[in-house]
Design a protein around this motif. Structure first.
Motif, PDB file in Angstrom:
ATOM      1  N   VAL A  29      17.944  41.305  12.921  1.00  0.00           N
ATOM      2  CA  VAL A  29      18.037  39.872  12.592  1.00  0.00           C
ATOM      3  C   VAL A  29      19.194  39.160  13.289  1.00  0.00           C
ATOM      4  CG1 VAL A  29      16.895  40.121  10.353  1.00  0.00           C
ATOM      5  CG2 VAL A  29      19.407  40.294  10.486  1.00  0.00           C
ATOM      6  N   GLY A  30      19.988  39.883  14.059  1.00  0.00           N
ATOM      7  CA  GLY A  30      21.080  39.191  14.716  1.00  0.00           C
ATOM      8  C   GLY A  30      21.924  40.135  15.524  1.00  0.00           C
ATOM      9  N   GLY A  31      23.012  39.583  16.053  1.00  0.00           N
ATOM     10  CA  GLY A  31      23.900  40.372  16.889  1.00  0.00           C
ATOM     11  C   GLY A  31      24.645  39.462  17.833  1.00  0.00           C
ATOM     12  N   GLY A  72      12.553  38.722  21.866  1.00  0.00           N
ATOM     13  CA  GLY A  72      11.112  38.634  22.096  1.00  0.00           C
ATOM     14  C   GLY A  72      10.380  39.926  21.802  1.00  0.00           C
ATOM     15  N   ASN A  73      11.093  41.038  21.858  1.00  0.00           N
ATOM     16  CA  ASN A  73      10.453  42.345  21.650  1.00  0.00           C
ATOM     17  C   ASN A  73      10.406  42.784  20.195  1.00  0.00           C
ATOM     18  OD1 ASN A  73       9.898  42.917  24.331  1.00  0.00           O
ATOM     19  ND2 ASN A  73      11.964  43.667  24.713  1.00  0.00           N
ATOM     20  N   PHE A  74      11.027  42.011  19.319  1.00  0.00           N
ATOM     21  CA  PHE A  74      11.117  42.451  17.930  1.00  0.00           C
ATOM     22  C   PHE A  74      10.306  41.544  17.008  1.00  0.00           C
ATOM     23  CE2 PHE A  74      14.577  44.664  19.842  1.00  0.00           C
ATOM     24  CZ  PHE A  74      14.780  45.789  19.059  1.00  0.00           C
ATOM     25  N   ILE A  75       9.606  42.164  16.067  1.00  0.00           N
ATOM     26  CA  ILE A  75       8.831  41.410  15.075  1.00  0.00           C
ATOM     27  C   ILE A  75       9.372  41.783  13.697  1.00  0.00           C
ATOM     28  CG2 ILE A  75       6.548  41.108  14.044  1.00  0.00           C
ATOM     29  CD1 ILE A  75       5.537  42.060  16.933  1.00  0.00           C
ATOM     30  N   ASN A  76       9.654  40.786  12.868  1.00  0.00           N
ATOM     31  CA  ASN A  76      10.188  41.079  11.532  1.00  0.00           C
ATOM     32  C   ASN A  76       9.092  41.581  10.605  1.00  0.00           C
ATOM     33  OD1 ASN A  76      12.740  40.285  12.336  1.00  0.00           O
ATOM     34  ND2 ASN A  76      12.329  38.141  11.858  1.00  0.00           N
ATOM     35  N   LYS A  77       9.446  42.609   9.816  1.00  0.00           N
ATOM     36  CA  LYS A  77       8.463  43.265   8.953  1.00  0.00           C
ATOM     37  C   LYS A  77       8.743  43.032   7.469  1.00  0.00           C
ATOM     38  CE  LYS A  77       9.736  46.959  11.090  1.00  0.00           C
ATOM     39  NZ  LYS A  77      10.319  46.567  12.361  1.00  0.00           N
ATOM     40  N   ASN A  78      10.020  42.804   7.113  1.00  0.00           N
ATOM     41  CA  ASN A  78      10.364  42.675   5.699  1.00  0.00           C
ATOM     42  C   ASN A  78      10.179  41.235   5.240  1.00  0.00           C
ATOM     43  OD1 ASN A  78      11.388  45.373   4.699  1.00  0.00           O
ATOM     44  ND2 ASN A  78      12.556  45.152   6.600  1.00  0.00           N
ATOM     45  N   SER A  79       9.539  41.092   4.084  1.00  0.00           N
ATOM     46  CA  SER A  79       9.158  39.757   3.630  1.00  0.00           C
ATOM     47  C   SER A  79      10.370  38.896   3.312  1.00  0.00           C
ATOM     48  CB  SER A  79       8.250  39.862   2.408  1.00  0.00           C
ATOM     49  OG  SER A  79       8.943  40.532   1.368  1.00  0.00           O
ATOM     50  N   ASN A  80      11.528  39.509   3.056  1.00  0.00           N
ATOM     51  CA  ASN A  80      12.704  38.698   2.761  1.00  0.00           C
ATOM     52  C   ASN A  80      13.472  38.256   4.010  1.00  0.00           C
ATOM     53  OD1 ASN A  80      13.745  41.179   3.348  1.00  0.00           O
ATOM     54  ND2 ASN A  80      15.164  41.263   1.610  1.00  0.00           N
ATOM     55  N   THR A  81      12.992  38.641   5.189  1.00  0.00           N
ATOM     56  CA  THR A  81      13.605  38.144   6.427  1.00  0.00           C
ATOM     57  C   THR A  81      12.989  36.790   6.745  1.00  0.00           C
ATOM     58  OG1 THR A  81      13.839  40.420   7.239  1.00  0.00           O
ATOM     59  CG2 THR A  81      14.065  38.646   8.850  1.00  0.00           C
ATOM     60  N   VAL A  82      13.752  35.723   6.502  1.00  0.00           N
ATOM     61  CA  VAL A  82      13.240  34.365   6.717  1.00  0.00           C
ATOM     62  C   VAL A  82      13.435  33.947   8.173  1.00  0.00           C
ATOM     63  CG1 VAL A  82      13.465  31.939   6.030  1.00  0.00           C
ATOM     64  CG2 VAL A  82      13.737  33.758   4.321  1.00  0.00           C
ATOM     65  N   LYS A  83      14.621  34.278   8.713  1.00  0.00           N
ATOM     66  CA  LYS A  83      14.933  33.879  10.095  1.00  0.00           C
ATOM     67  C   LYS A  83      15.814  34.967  10.713  1.00  0.00           C
ATOM     68  CE  LYS A  83      15.810  31.033  13.620  1.00  0.00           C
ATOM     69  NZ  LYS A  83      14.777  30.484  14.491  1.00  0.00           N
ATOM     70  N   GLY A  84      15.392  35.491  11.849  1.00  0.00           N
ATOM     71  CA  GLY A  84      16.174  36.543  12.493  1.00  0.00           C
ATOM     72  C   GLY A  84      17.064  35.972  13.577  1.00  0.00           C
ATOM     73  N   ILE A  85      16.940  36.524  14.774  1.00  0.00           N
ATOM     74  CA  ILE A  85      17.757  36.105  15.909  1.00  0.00           C
ATOM     75  C   ILE A  85      17.422  34.667  16.311  1.00  0.00           C
ATOM     76  CG2 ILE A  85      18.235  36.603  18.338  1.00  0.00           C
ATOM     77  CD1 ILE A  85      17.441  39.544  17.685  1.00  0.00           C
ATOM     78  N   GLY A  86      18.421  33.893  16.762  1.00  0.00           N
ATOM     79  CA  GLY A  86      18.115  32.602  17.351  1.00  0.00           C
ATOM     80  C   GLY A  86      18.796  31.407  16.718  1.00  0.00           C
ATOM     81  N   ASP A  87      19.571  31.633  15.646  1.00  0.00           N
ATOM     82  CA  ASP A  87      20.338  30.523  15.085  1.00  0.00           C
ATOM     83  C   ASP A  87      21.784  31.015  14.904  1.00  0.00           C
ATOM     84  OD1 ASP A  87      20.986  28.023  13.680  1.00  0.00           O
ATOM     85  OD2 ASP A  87      18.817  27.854  13.429  1.00  0.00           O
TER      86      ASP A  87
END
Lengths: 345, 345
Positions: free
Chosen positions: B130-132, A24-39
């Motif tokens: 993006v993960g961990g 919740g504390n992190f926001i993705n900045k790079n345009s090639n990051t499609v999906k970060g944490i959570g899958d």
């Protein structure tokens, strides 16, 4: 240790709560990051395709016990569970990195045995070992593996895509890895009490094998590709069926019913559960570590797989208001609890 | 534990020998694997560009001591040292994964402090978390970070590209992180002997800061890009200058001379070394953890950087038969030993 005098225990949140809090504390900045944490894996845009990145840590005394876990099996499993995360995104693993923290009680021969297993898994899943780190540890063995894979942009399967009336599918059989662990733990106790006793594992070959040498279901990913089926949602069963169903339902914003009489299990698992005075459903629903795939498909795709010998149709996606239920053999829906693992409790 | 009755100690090979032994058994099968084990990062072919993957493990009691290492600094450093590996390939980091194994002595507030540092580093280096994986540990804290970056295909810098007569360059100053560690260790001992004593760190701000909050030299990578310079070889200084020079010389098949009077250091490092009755050259050559960049450029590129305030020209690449030498202030060449770290000894 803490920067403040307040102290909140980790177990208050649990592993999933902790992950939510961190991400919740992190926001993705790079345009090639499609999906970060959570899958099961992060998704990066490589232009022509998506790349998948997944990472897992295995800790001695938490995830494995070296008194009964042969190191070559451990090496194999370390790779397999990460490849399984790539499979769970409907992707194909291509590379891995393997890092080890180990104490000097490990000999070179022990490390060789571990990497023999890593190598066997690399060959089985056609992945390249491209890096890692090797360091000392004051305590037990810690293994960290990162898997890298790819998937066509239109074929990635998230946890969040399940739709109303989709069919819930699961591969293989469930609960055996958990029952295999119970057998291994019991034999360890017997051995500790009487070191002359030989372990009695013959009749438990199948379930012990499911614990010690799980396979990632890459075969299913290739079959779905061949059948031109893109699952509407997918996850691998590492924490237990009930827990994974909750992930899919929560992230897809849906409810679901599964049917007790449709749950796949091996007779060896059932026999062991009865011997251990456990409800086989507990092992099936909450056992974990089977590394089978749980996924949903649209009704329109059913014809293509209805006769598949290793895909089981256990229920349907429902309205969110329906909640998550197990419909028992006598037809009663009972709420499905997500037990899963909580190593911090 | 071992599968055989023979037992060989890890320290017989050391960390680098162990890496060589492991990597020798693996053959890459996927066509997009350009470079596997053996450099600061693996190199994968993404069609339009190369992708870089690097991973590091940090272990409590080996790489850090929580009695003097604030958790937010540790979070920052965990990211910075991995970004540094991407920088060392002349690449730009874009994503990281962070895995933690931790015991229940860590509170949520402690984990928050760690991730505050991770977040600050993500912002400083413009990378996405993006993960961990987050898991329990029966013993100390173990951190595993994987960094993902990219580089134009024609601009990747390997350890293996140094050519005869190339100029050896190093950024920043060396030895300070090591002397900072000595100060922190001494203050810890003082505190253990007399818990009422307050640590005396004011005059060591610079060197302690170099230990607790190292920066990856991404700024230099961007500057080299702007200057249109592609280093013929590059590595980051994590284990110590001498050890890194050996990596470059061995992998490039060359020899080299560096000059004692050209080695960059901060006066605060020198003063601390004298106070600790250490030869400052020992800290400079073998200290490690400065995370500066060591690289070589062709003579033709010298004009572009000769007035750069933060690049120091410490020597030249030579014939392999020349070996590796430190030319002392009185003009004598003495063989350069690679000490580095060996956590297994």
């Amino acid at each position: 240790m803490s920067d403040s005098s307040d102290r909140t225990e980790i177990k208050k949140l649990g592993e999933f709560g902790l992950i939510d809090k961190i991400s919740g504390n992190f926001i993705n900045k790079n345009s090639n990051t499609v999906k970060g944490i959570g899958d099961d894996a992060a998704v990066l845009d490589m232009g022509t395709h998506y790349q998948l990145i997944s990472t897992d840590m295995l800790v001695e005394g938490i995830h494995f016990d070296l008194s009964y876990f042969p190191l070559h099996h451990l090496g194999y499993k370390s790779v397999a569970v990460n490849v399984s995360d790539i499979a769970a995104m409907n992707g194909i693993a291509e590379q891995i990195t393997v890092s080890l923290a180990l104490s000097n009680r490990f000999s070179l021969e022990a490390i060789d045995a571990f990497y023999e297993g890593v190598k066997a898994a690399c060959e089985a899943y056609n992945v390249d070992l491209v890096g890692g780190d090797t360091t000392a540890s004051k305590a037990g063995l810690v293994i960290s593996v990162t898997a890298i894979g790819k998937v066509e942009k239109g074929k990635v399967a998230y946890r969040s895509g399940a739709k109303l009336n989709d069919i819930i599918c699961v591969t293989g059989d469930l609960g055996a890895a958990y029952m295999g662990l119970q057998v291994l733990e019991r034999e360890k106790q017997v051995f500790l009490e009487n070191p002359d006793m030989q372990p009695q594992l013959d009749k438990y070959t199948y379930i012990v094998g499911r614990q010690l040498k799980p396979e990632a279901r890459m075969d299913l990913v290739h079959e779905l590709l061949d059948l031109n089926i893109v699952p509407s949602s997918m996850i691998d069963i590492s924490d237990g069926l009930a827990s994974e169903l909750h992930h899919i339902a929560t992230q897809s914003g849906v409810g679901l019913n599964i049917h007790e009489d449709k749950l796949p299990f091996a007779s060896a698992m059932q026999e062991a559960a009865i011997e251990f005075k456990l409800d086989p459903n507990t092992a099936i629903l909450n056992g974990g570590e089977d590394y089978e795939l749980l996924f949903t498909i649209s009704q329109g795709d059913f014809e293509k797989v209805k006769n598949h010998p290793d895909i089981h149709f256990i229920g349907y996606i429902n309205e969110k208001s329906n909640g998550l239920n197990l419909v028992t053999n006598n037809g009663n829906p009972i709420p499905l609890k997500a037990q899963g693992w909580d190593h911090f409790s």
